[in-house]
Design an enzyme around this catalytic site. Sequence first.
Site, PDB file in Angstrom:
ATOM      1  N   LYS A 193       0.856  -1.188   0.000  1.00 19.45           N
ATOM      2  CA  LYS A 193       0.000   0.000   0.000  1.00 19.45           C
ATOM      3  C   LYS A 193       0.881   1.223   0.000  1.00 19.45           C
ATOM      4  CE  LYS A 193      -4.471   0.894   0.404  1.00 19.45           C
ATOM      5  NZ  LYS A 193      -5.517  -0.048   0.003  1.00 19.45           N
TER       6      LYS A 193
HETATM    7  N1  GLU Z   1      -7.192   0.247  -3.199  1.00 21.83           N
HETATM    8  C1  GLU Z   1      -7.960  -0.904  -3.502  1.00 21.83           C
HETATM    9  C2  GLU Z   1      -8.023  -1.834  -2.311  1.00 21.83           C
HETATM   10  O1  GLU Z   1      -7.841  -1.428  -1.182  1.00 21.83           O
HETATM   11  C3  GLU Z   1      -7.520  -1.584  -4.785  1.00 21.83           C
HETATM   12  C4  GLU Z   1      -6.111  -2.077  -4.813  1.00 21.83           C
HETATM   13  C5  GLU Z   1      -5.639  -2.552  -6.179  1.00 21.83           C
HETATM   14  O2  GLU Z   1      -6.438  -2.585  -7.092  1.00 21.83           O
HETATM   15  O3  GLU Z   1      -4.466  -2.860  -6.280  1.00 21.83           O
HETATM   16  O4  GLU Z   1      -8.324  -2.988  -2.435  1.00 21.83           O
END
Ligand code: GLU
Length: 419
Positions: free
Chosen positions: A105
């Site tokens: 993240k």
């Molecule tokens: N931000 C989204 C999540 O928390 C998508 C992450 C992604 O598509 O890599 O799942």
Amino acid sequence: MKSENPFDNALAQLASITDIVSIDPEYYEILKNPRRQVVVSLPLKLSNGEAVTFTGYRVQHNNARGPYKGGIRYHQNVSLDEVKALSMWMTWKGAVIDIPFGGAKGGVTVDPFKLGMDDLERLTRKYVSTIERDIGPEIDIPAPDLNTNPQTMAWIMNEYSKMHGHNVPACVTGKPIELGGSEGRNAATGRGVAICVREAVKKYLHKDVKDITVAVQGFGNVGSNTVMSLMEMGAKIVAVSDVFGGAKPIGKKYFEQSFDSLQTSALKAGSVSKIPNVQQISNEELLETETDVLVPAALENQITEENASKLRARMVVEAANGPTTSIAGKMLERGGITLIPDILANSGGVLVSYFEWVQNLSRDHWTEEQVNQRLEEKMMHAFNEVVSLAEKENIDQRRAALVLAVRRVVAAMKLSGWH
Ligand code: GLU
């Protein structure tokens, strides 16, 4: 509202399954800590001449099952512990939905609403050029999250591609369709949440989705697309909210207009709570609405030990990441409220990110129908796996999803000889 450190919450969740999965201490130790934590300074001269240094993060939790994967958020409260927790949840999410990705993240501590587009673009490019060595199609693939969107992803792709001397669409997902984005990606998380709601009410409340009421907290990408998909399925939306407040229909039990007109009026009014002819309600009132299903689709730490006992929903389906604190989770369980956990419920987003990555790598473009059909299949499969495991082990759905994920991640670590 008393908040909990999201990373403590993530660790407590991991600890809660050790009686079911015996994780070797050495693997447990590895899983408790992200493999890499990148913290960078992003000095920027804003268009108004002011010099500001922002802090950016990219935390890579685990890549035993494939390249790191996860979104990037822009928010004034972004902290290292928050990004660490979110990176761990991404590892579990990718494993539950069973795609070949690890978890990561990223984030920048910034209130994006205080910056103009030009400054946001320059901040995004600065962030990408600073972490350029840490990301890439086979290394770590960012995506949208809170307050970032396809435009942000377009800047990321362009900055990364410039540094590599050629277009690299697979370096990021959630891009605009024109730049290699996938059909259906924008709506994917909400669509997946709605599928979980549909299946969960059938299974646990013995109700058809057409006969249920739902309150949704949050009207960003995930919240609004959840409302849209649920309305399409015939569910009755009884309350919605965004950062400015909540809204209930006046004189009616549920919103009777179409999703499009609801969204248009919200855009015109600047907030769902300011739509003409709605009853304004507070965030607390939204969470305490009497409804079959409550969908928290905003931030972490929304259902806490302070308000968990006041919930009047029969089921909580977590569209946000980490919206329920660990203590609140136990209170819901004791109160007989079924909870469908984030790592299952909101995994449709990263799933379609995976589809986008596959399309980019194979220079292909699938139709929206193909994307949605594969999303439906994978979500149903994961949902059924979690439900059967919960029954088999006689545990709640959060622990079942985690058990499934951790088993898969540990198996990959063992097979590849991680010590
Ligand atoms: N931000 C989204 C999540 O928390 C998508 C992450 C992604 O598509 O890599 O799942």
